[in-house]
Motif scaffolding. Structure first.
Motif, PDB file in Angstrom:
ATOM      1  N   ARG A  62     -68.992 104.294  -9.865  1.00 42.72           N
ATOM      2  CA  ARG A  62     -68.251 105.400  -9.242  1.00 42.72           C
ATOM      3  C   ARG A  62     -66.792 104.995  -9.001  1.00 42.72           C
ATOM      4  O   ARG A  62     -65.857 105.727  -9.314  1.00 42.72           O
ATOM      5  N   ILE A  76     -61.644 107.387 -20.456  1.00 36.36           N
ATOM      6  CA  ILE A  76     -61.752 108.782 -20.038  1.00 36.36           C
ATOM      7  C   ILE A  76     -60.452 109.493 -20.409  1.00 36.36           C
ATOM      8  O   ILE A  76     -59.387 109.183 -19.867  1.00 36.36           O
ATOM      9  N   THR A 125     -60.131 104.733 -13.221  1.00 37.67           N
ATOM     10  CA  THR A 125     -59.741 105.066 -14.595  1.00 37.67           C
ATOM     11  C   THR A 125     -59.061 106.434 -14.656  1.00 37.67           C
ATOM     12  O   THR A 125     -58.053 106.600 -15.361  1.00 37.67           O
ATOM     13  N   ARG A 126     -59.582 107.386 -13.922  1.00 39.67           N
ATOM     14  CA  ARG A 126     -58.996 108.745 -13.954  1.00 39.67           C
ATOM     15  C   ARG A 126     -57.557 108.745 -13.429  1.00 39.67           C
ATOM     16  O   ARG A 126     -56.773 109.621 -13.768  1.00 39.67           O
ATOM     17  N   CYS A 134     -69.458 110.550 -15.138  1.00 41.71           N
ATOM     18  CA  CYS A 134     -68.214 110.860 -15.855  1.00 41.71           C
ATOM     19  C   CYS A 134     -68.379 111.940 -16.915  1.00 41.71           C
ATOM     20  O   CYS A 134     -67.377 112.422 -17.460  1.00 41.71           O
ATOM     21  N   LEU A 167     -64.259 101.671 -19.576  1.00 39.29           N
ATOM     22  CA  LEU A 167     -64.417 103.122 -19.492  1.00 39.29           C
ATOM     23  C   LEU A 167     -63.206 103.762 -20.149  1.00 39.29           C
ATOM     24  O   LEU A 167     -62.062 103.381 -19.847  1.00 39.29           O
ATOM     25  N   ALA A 169     -64.831 104.825 -12.272  1.00 44.63           N
ATOM     26  CA  ALA A 169     -64.457 106.143 -12.797  1.00 44.63           C
ATOM     27  C   ALA A 169     -63.228 106.677 -12.063  1.00 44.63           C
ATOM     28  O   ALA A 169     -62.293 107.194 -12.685  1.00 44.63           O
ATOM     29  N   ILE A 214     -73.184 106.201 -16.115  1.00 43.68           N
ATOM     30  CA  ILE A 214     -71.810 106.558 -16.519  1.00 43.68           C
ATOM     31  C   ILE A 214     -71.765 108.019 -16.959  1.00 43.68           C
ATOM     32  O   ILE A 214     -70.876 108.779 -16.565  1.00 43.68           O
TER      33      ILE A 214
END
Lengths: 456, 434
Positions: free
Chosen positions: B78, B56, B84-85, B15, B54, B81, B11
């Motif tokens: 991956r 972020i 989530t972004r 990230c 996660l 991430a 992670i």
């Protein structure tokens, strides 16, 4: 996707039947579920779930040994096969033929990109507030599942399938004079997200918001036994709870169901025909093959009032000496198949809905429902009416809400005296639970009159 | 733990310096079903899975996989991430304040049977077969007599990026019997009984079958009775279902959604003064006992109701921020209601015109108003005597109104449950039937 050759799978089936048994199968699954949720005006929650593994089953009569593993190495599968094959008292196993080439049934459906889902959710939020200034909260979810399956059995047959499923769910909270009410609506199909069009969103939002507005003025009335007009569509819960579960043949095999021993008998009026259908394209209950390799099909349960078939999986079919009706379903590789419904509905009759309502002196018109359940042995079923009307002298009068309707399956069937000409299948997100397993289903009904049910 | 450390490093590699929560779960289960003396199902499995949050830049995604092979996990992280972004930030979505984390000083809570997965499945099968045989000998004429044995061994390692490392373990073994009998008018009444223990050695060797059969036979001939107001005796095993709408209304999610009939009711009298309830997760050897919740926050004994006064809400880290309130806990773990002096039989004897409700059959409670309608079955009681089994009836009313009319509490809760709730008598409940 599944790093196993036909020969390796054949070897696993051989190990499973090494100590005897009539039949064995392997169910391999690779599933991806993803959902995005809008709440408080922003798309700020995401979930993804990945399930990967295999379930191995050995069947001897009505006995089943089962083991599952998330490790798809030949060694791990062999170990699982040894446990599944350890059910005592097994007979000599049949020879396993060479595995036949498998039909690949459905090309993979592209799933919606997260950005596209996000834009749809934001549009839902905007439009909800435009439709009504009373809307104070919107929650919306788009969930997609892609289930990849490979199935083989000791008869040498099998299949591979890709099963997409997309759900859109909307709930709204409205506030008026300090009071809040909630409305909700959903659609679920076995396909990609292409059905989520602006028109569908508009229809769902209008229904959902008007449902919440309706509840501000609706009330409960004193309960008791009375005639109930079940509106077309979501009233199909009557088919699911009152009839469908009690027709699942595991409950017939064990004698638990109140419909045990009624095959070939008249159980209701001759204008009633009820089917369970796995062939409707994109329907939540559609099955090209069920989860034990039987082709999808349409099964007539009641034909012109006569009970013509139960819902069978392999085990109950073998027990009764009939063909499986393709109702063997499981939630995932972690579960053994059970007889389950697909899309269960009553075929249309001839009466116009307004004639059915006009025939009632005092009763209720039940329009939308939230949940239901049934006691298989006693046949007592219940479902919760969220929205309806009082019928007085043949007319809809007082808006009603939040009332529980209770009846008995066989008696309710016998008390259906009018069947409408307006069959509607309800494609809301219908998830049915049984034995700790949840599967997608749908249900439908034309408007019907049940002469007496307990309402409260 | 190797998987957790590997995932944490991956992670950070993918990230950068972000917040995350990782929970690695290792479960074992056995499941056996015997019907009418014959084995119907045997299941045995072990499962490993990883749950991950996660966070972020104020964006929070939840991810779960049971494929913990390195290549699969790399792809999983991956994709997580990327997803989530893409979310919009929500300032309330943070990890818990590290000062609230469990510090790891507690003694063994005695909620884990380490031997469970090593016991030969044949021994578990024998227990189930013995129980099934007991039932068939007691009542050979049943349509079906089913014994279901299941057990589960659960272990979980936690790693939370702002300073929490934790380990929890628990187990349970459950023996359940369901009897189906030939009833009146072609009905097949069914009922059951189950017993759960933490340790296999404590499993009852006999008695479960008899309770299940007695409960089924007493239902034969059930039918609705006339509508009206009755005293209601709610039998202990289902009190939790009738309390659940109230526990829901105490939850931050319902309060924030403006769908709680307990909004603005903190420290007010909302239930009968006879009702005293605590959540006590720190009693060793009881089901539900734990030192921390899913956020890593240390649990504590918490009073929910004192003489009917609402003492707390369930507010987790996220909803504390959304509501501007102090965080408490995510929910209940081991609920204990102060019981009374009377046995269930004494409660029955001391009522005149009552219905004892032994099970619910569908229904709902509106979370914003507390208005409910539930299907019920049970027994009509006249002058302290059970006179008739009843079914096909509803109870209706407002859940707070009904809980304000508690008139007596029993002493009959099951100490092996996660909710220790006795049978309760309520006055003036509306029953709908004939």
């Amino acid at each position: 996707m599944f790093p196993l050759t036909d020969q390796q799978l054949h070897n696993v089936l051989s190990t499973a039947l090494n100590r005897g048994g009539e039949y064995a199968d392997i169910f391999l699954e690779d599933s991806h579920l993803s959902s995005l949720e809008l709440q408080d005006g922003t798309v700020s929650q995401a979930q993804q779930v990945m399930l990967y593994g295999a379930g191995i089953r050995v069947v001897q009569g009505t006995q089943q040994g089962y083991a599952y593993t998330m490790d798809l190495s030949p060694e791990a599968l062999q170990q699982a096969a040894r446990f599944a094959g350890s059910i005592p008292g097994t007979c000599t196993a049949p020879a396993i033929p060479t595995l036949q080439p498998m039909p690949q049934l459905t090309p993979e459906t592209p799933m919606l990109e997260p950005d596209a889902s996000k834009n749809i959710l934001l549009a839902i939020n905007r439009r909800a507030h435009e439709i009504s200034p009373l809307v104070i909260r919107v929650k919306a979810t788009i969930a997609q599942r892609m289930q990849h399956i490979r199935f083989v059995c000791s008869e040498g047959t099998g299949f591979s399938d890709n099963r997409p499923r997309t759900t859109v769910f909307i709930s709204v909270v409205l506030q008026k004079d300090g009071k809040t009410q909630m409305g909700f609506g959903s659609r679920m199909y076995q396909r990609g997200a292409e059905f989520i069009t602006p028109e569908l969103i508009e229809e769902l939002l209008q229904d959902t918001i008007s449902q919440a507005q309706f509840l501000f003025d609706a009330k409960q009335i004193e309960g008791g036994e009375m005639p109930v007009v079940m509106a077309a569509g979501s009233s199909g819960i009557l088919m699911h709870e009152a009839i469908g579960h009690a027709f699942e043949a595991d409950f017939i095999r064990t004698g638990e169901s109140i419909f045990t021993g009624k095959l070939g008998q008249r159980i209701c009026d001759s204008h009633i025909t009820i089917v369970d259908d796995g062939t409707q394209p994109y329907d939540a209950g559609m099955l090209r093959y069920d989860d034990e390799g039987t082709p999808g099909q349409r099964t007539t349960l009641v034909e012109e009032g006569i009970l013509t078939s139960y819902l069978h999986d392999r085990i109950s079919a073998r027990h009764f000496g009939v063909q499986s009706t393709g109702n063997g379903r499981r939630e995932s590789f972690r579960h053994m198949p059970l007889p389950r419904m697909r899309s269960t509905y009553m075929c249309a009759g001839e009466a116009a809905e307004e004639d059915i309502i006009h025939s009632v002196k005092r009763g209720i018109y039940a329009q939308t429902f939230t949940n239901g359940q049934v006691q298989i042995g006693a046949g007592d079923f219940t479902f919760f009416m969220k929205k309806g009307y009082l019928i007085e002298d043949g007319h809809l009068t007082t808006p009603l809400r939040d009332m529980n309707i209770i009846g008995n399956g066989p008696r309710a069937l016998q008390h259906i005296s009018m069947v409408g000409n307006n069959l509607k299948i309800d494609h809301s997100a219908g998830i049915c639970g049984k034995g700790g397993q949840r599967v997608g289903v749908s249900q439908g009904l034309p408007t019907v009159l049940v002469d007496k049910l307990v309402v409260g | 733990m190797n998987i957790l450390n590997w995932a944490a490093e991956e992670i950070i590699r993918v990230c950068g310096n972000v917040d995350f929560k990782l929970v690695l779960m290792l479960n074992n289960e056995d499941d056996i079903n015997i019907r009418n003396g014959q084995i119907e199902k045997m299941l045995h499995a072990s499962a490993t899975s990883l749950a991950m949050n996660l966070l972020i830049d104020g964006r929070d995604g939840f991810f779960y996989t049971n494929n913990v092979q390195p290549e699969a996990l790399r792809l999983f992280i991956r994709n997580a991430a990327e997803t989530t972004r893409m979310l919009e930030p929500d300032e309330s979505r943070t990890l818990a304040d590290p000062s609230r984390y469990y510090k790891g000083e507690g003694a063994d809570l005695k909620v884990y049977d380490a031997t469970l997965s090593t016991i030969d499945p044949a021994e578990k099968l024998r227990l189930a077969q013995q129980n099934n045989q007991e039932g068939l000998l007691l009542q050979p004429n049943l349509i079906s007599f089913q014994t279901h044995y299941s057990d589960r061994q659960h272990r979980a390692h936690y790693l939370i990026s702002n300073g929490f490392l934790g380990y929890e373990e628990s187990s349970r073994c459950t023996l359940t019997c369901i009897a189906t009998a030939e009833g009146a008018d072609g009905q097949h009444p069914a009922d059951g009984w189950g017993e759960t223990r933490i340790f296999f050695k404590d499993m009852p060797l006999e008695g479960v079958a008899k309770v299940a059969i007695d409960r089924t036979l007493r239902k034969i001939g059930s039918k609705p009775t006339r509508s009206g107001q009755y005293q209601m005796i709610l039998e202990s095993p289902i009190v939790g279902s009738f309390l659940q709408p109230i526990l829901n209304a105490m939850n931050g999610q319902y309060l924030h959604g403006k769908m709680s009939f307990l909004a603005d009711k903190l420290h007010r009298q909302v239930l009968s003064p006879l009702v005293n309830i605590v959540d006590d997760p720190l009693i060793p050897g009881t089901r539900g006992a734990c030192y921390f919740d899913y956020d890593g926050v240390a649990t504590e004994r918490r009073t929910l109701f004192t003489e009917g006064v609402l003492d707390t809400y369930f507010i987790d880290t996220i909803f504390a921020k959304k509501l501007g309130m102090k965080p408490t806990t995510q929910g209940t773990h081991h609920l204990v209601m102060q019981s009374g002096e009377q046995t269930l039989q004494q409660l029955i004897t001391n009522t005149e015109n009552a219905i004892m409700v032994t099970d619910f059959n569908g229904g709902n409670c509106d979370p914003s108003t507390g208005n409910f309608s539930y299907g019920i079955e049970g027994f009509l009681i006249q002058d302290g005597q059970i006179v008739q089994p009843v079914s096909g009836m509803n109870i209706t009313g407002n859940i707070l109104d009904v809980w304000q009319r508690v008139t007596a509490l029993g002493n009959d809760f099951d100490p092996w449950e996660t909710e220790l709730l006795p049978s309760i008598v309520f006055a003036d409940v509306n029953f709908g039937g004939l």
